[in-house]
Design a protein around this motif. Structure first.
Motif, mmCIF file in Angstrom:
data_model
loop_
_atom_site.group_PDB
_atom_site.id
_atom_site.type_symbol
_atom_site.label_atom_id
_atom_site.label_comp_id
_atom_site.label_asym_id
_atom_site.label_seq_id
_atom_site.Cartn_x
_atom_site.Cartn_y
_atom_site.Cartn_z
ATOM 1 N N GLY A 127 6.489 -2.383 8.323
ATOM 2 C CA GLY A 127 6.010 -1.635 7.318
ATOM 3 C C GLY A 127 4.648 -0.542 7.715
ATOM 4 O O GLY A 127 4.049 0.274 6.359
ATOM 5 N N SER A 169 1.581 -3.224 3.028
ATOM 6 C CA SER A 169 2.306 -2.736 3.415
ATOM 7 C C SER A 169 3.404 -3.980 4.514
ATOM 8 O O SER A 169 4.654 -3.980 4.108
ATOM 9 C CB SER A 169 3.239 -1.049 3.603
ATOM 10 N N ILE A 196 7.393 2.312 7.463
ATOM 11 C CA ILE A 196 6.908 2.218 5.872
ATOM 12 C C ILE A 196 5.812 3.282 5.599
ATOM 13 O O ILE A 196 5.882 4.352 4.575
ATOM 14 C CB ILE A 196 7.376 1.969 4.701
ATOM 15 N N THR A 205 6.163 -6.335 4.027
ATOM 16 C CA THR A 205 7.546 -6.801 4.915
ATOM 17 C C THR A 205 7.525 -7.607 5.907
ATOM 18 O O THR A 205 8.903 -8.250 6.288
ATOM 19 C CB THR A 205 7.508 -5.534 5.735
ATOM 20 N N ALA A 250 8.626 -7.030 11.968
ATOM 21 C CA ALA A 250 9.191 -6.423 10.301
ATOM 22 C C ALA A 250 7.797 -5.846 9.948
ATOM 23 O O ALA A 250 7.357 -5.129 9.050
ATOM 24 C CB ALA A 250 9.460 -7.382 9.380
#
Length: 72
Positions: free
Chosen positions: A55, A24, A58, A28, A51
């Motif tokens: 991730g 992830s 997330i 990202t 980013a």
């Protein structure tokens, strides 16, 4: 006294969430690199790092790995 009693080292229960975390974060960061690729390198590195942290965030929500749960 065996401190590893009850610990199963052959289990993949711990490995798969870590693999999903790396995937992830790379996805990202890759999307950010594609979007912001034309910017200067210092700004690009800052945005790609942000980013990658996104991730990780997330990943943490579905894994229910908030601060309290992680250090419980």
């Amino acid at each position: 006294m065996d401190i590893t009693e009850g610990v199963d080292f052959n289990s993949m229960q711990f490995v798969w969430p870590i693999i999903i975390l790396f995937v992830s974060m790379f996805i990202t960061a890759g999307i950010a690199r594609l979007i912001f690729g034309m910017l200067p390198k210092s700004i690009l590195n800052f945005l790609v790092t942000a980013a990658a942290l996104l991730g990780a965030y997330i990943w943490a929500i579905p894994m229910e790995m908030g601060f309290y749960e992680f250090f419980r």
